[in-house]
Design a protein around this motif. Structure first.
Motif, PDB file in Angstrom:
ATOM      1  N   THR A   1       0.860  -0.768   0.411  1.00 11.67           N
ATOM      2  CA  THR A   1       0.269  -0.783  -0.061  1.00 11.67           C
ATOM      3  C   THR A   1       1.066   1.060  -0.336  1.00 11.67           C
ATOM      4  OG1 THR A   1       0.006  -0.392   2.758  1.00 11.67           O
ATOM      5  CG2 THR A   1      -2.032  -0.917   1.248  1.00 11.67           C
ATOM      6  N   ASP A   2       1.682   1.089   0.746  1.00 12.25           N
ATOM      7  CA  ASP A   2       2.893   2.247   0.270  1.00 12.25           C
ATOM      8  C   ASP A   2       4.018   2.190  -0.219  1.00 12.25           C
ATOM      9  OD1 ASP A   2       1.336   4.184   2.454  1.00 12.25           O
ATOM     10  OD2 ASP A   2       1.015   2.615   3.010  1.00 12.25           O
ATOM     11  N   THR A   3       4.670   3.167  -0.613  1.00  9.21           N
ATOM     12  CA  THR A   3       6.441   3.091  -1.133  1.00  9.21           C
ATOM     13  C   THR A   3       6.691   3.739  -0.996  1.00  9.21           C
ATOM     14  OG1 THR A   3       5.406   0.807  -2.686  1.00  9.21           O
ATOM     15  CG2 THR A   3       7.477   2.229  -2.913  1.00  9.21           C
TER      16      THR A   3
ATOM     17  N   ALA B   1       1.653   0.737   7.042  1.00 12.62           N
ATOM     18  CA  ALA B   1       1.450  -0.047   5.216  1.00 12.62           C
ATOM     19  C   ALA B   1       1.841  -1.383   5.314  1.00 12.62           C
ATOM     20  CB  ALA B   1       3.039   0.182   4.314  1.00 12.62           C
ATOM     21  N   ASN B   2       0.416  -2.429   4.431  1.00 10.93           N
ATOM     22  CA  ASN B   2       0.073  -3.762   4.442  1.00 10.93           C
ATOM     23  C   ASN B   2       0.869  -4.259   2.580  1.00 10.93           C
ATOM     24  OD1 ASN B   2      -0.981  -3.938   6.290  1.00 10.93           O
ATOM     25  ND2 ASN B   2      -3.209  -3.251   4.640  1.00 10.93           N
ATOM     26  N   SER B   3       1.467  -5.563   3.400  1.00 10.24           N
ATOM     27  CA  SER B   3       1.964  -5.650   1.933  1.00 10.24           C
ATOM     28  C   SER B   3       0.923  -7.014   1.185  1.00 10.24           C
ATOM     29  CB  SER B   3       3.370  -6.076   1.588  1.00 10.24           C
ATOM     30  OG  SER B   3       3.999  -7.032   2.317  1.00 10.24           O
TER      31      SER B   3
ATOM     32  N   ILE C   1       0.392 -12.098   3.774  1.00 13.32           N
ATOM     33  CA  ILE C   1       0.240 -11.337   4.108  1.00 13.32           C
ATOM     34  C   ILE C   1       1.145 -10.723   5.246  1.00 13.32           C
ATOM     35  CG2 ILE C   1      -1.597 -11.419   2.633  1.00 13.32           C
ATOM     36  CD1 ILE C   1      -3.430 -12.415   4.856  1.00 13.32           C
ATOM     37  N   CYS C   2       0.887  -9.156   5.345  1.00 15.26           N
ATOM     38  CA  CYS C   2       1.859  -8.941   6.509  1.00 15.26           C
ATOM     39  C   CYS C   2       1.698  -7.022   6.813  1.00 15.26           C
ATOM     40  CB  CYS C   2       3.564  -8.690   6.736  1.00 15.26           C
ATOM     41  SG  CYS C   2       4.035 -10.742   5.816  1.00 15.26           S
ATOM     42  N   ARG C   3       2.659  -6.941   7.449  1.00 10.23           N
ATOM     43  CA  ARG C   3       1.949  -5.400   8.166  1.00 10.23           C
ATOM     44  C   ARG C   3       3.336  -4.813   8.594  1.00 10.23           C
ATOM     45  NH1 ARG C   3      -2.925  -4.805  10.404  1.00 10.23           N
ATOM     46  NH2 ARG C   3      -4.285  -4.662   8.335  1.00 10.23           N
TER      47      ARG C   3
END
Length: 174
Positions: free
Chosen positions: A67-69, A75-77, A91-93
């Motif tokens: 969600t963020d770079t 940010a979720n990935s 799935i991580c945050r």
């Protein structure tokens, strides 16, 4: 599963932020992998950039969306490991970020539905004898199949730490 579906998921473990410290939480397996990836300001800068923009993950073979770079707290990935649509969802945050003159990196924690339960940090440091990359993780099985995998699951995690290090070394030294 879609990236936007992750915002309502909770962490799948209770020791959020634990990779900042040197104590292994009770009931978790620990992984530490530290490698010298080069020397000099340019290597440090390129390694930090590749790490924080998720390029290290991609180069290591993880198909990842975030969600963020660059990576920021919260940010979720959504990563996929494996072949095609059969790949395993990871799935991580992001739970913490460090951006200091001689240290850059972040940690993410697993969300409900991840095969493992725990946290993994990725940190690049500038030290007197070179630039180092460290992966630290605390984990335990989060699903029946990860539990069934036992030592094999931990070996896969170690292999990915090695892949991350090699990928970051290549990205930082090009």
């Amino acid at each position: 599963m879609k990236l936007e579906d992750l915002r309502h998921r909770r962490f799948s473990y209770d020791v959020v932020g634990s990779t900042r410290y040197d104590e292994t939480p009770p009931g978790y397996h620990r992984l530490d992998h530290r490698v010298r990836i080069g020397s000099g300001d340019d290597v440090f800068r390129r390694a930090g950039e590749a790490l924080m923009t998720w390029r290290m993950h991609t180069k290591a073979g993880v198909r990842i969306k975030a969600t963020d770079t660059p990576a920021v707290i919260g940010a979720n990935s959504l990563g996929r490991v494996g072949v095609g649509s059969l790949g395993l969802a990871v799935i991580c945050r992001v739970v913490w970020v460090v951006d200091e003159p001689d240290r850059i990196g972040f940690a993410y924690g697993t969300l409900e539905g991840h095969p493992e339960a725990g946290e993994e940090s990725f940190v690049v440091t500038r030290e007197p004898d070179g630039i180092y990359f460290t992966v630290r993780a605390y984990s335990r099985a989060g699903t029946w199949y990860a539990s069934l995998g036992g030592p094999v699951t931990r070996a896969v995690q170690t292999r990915f730490a090695q892949r991350y290090a090699k990928a970051l070394q290549r990205l930082a030294n090009h």
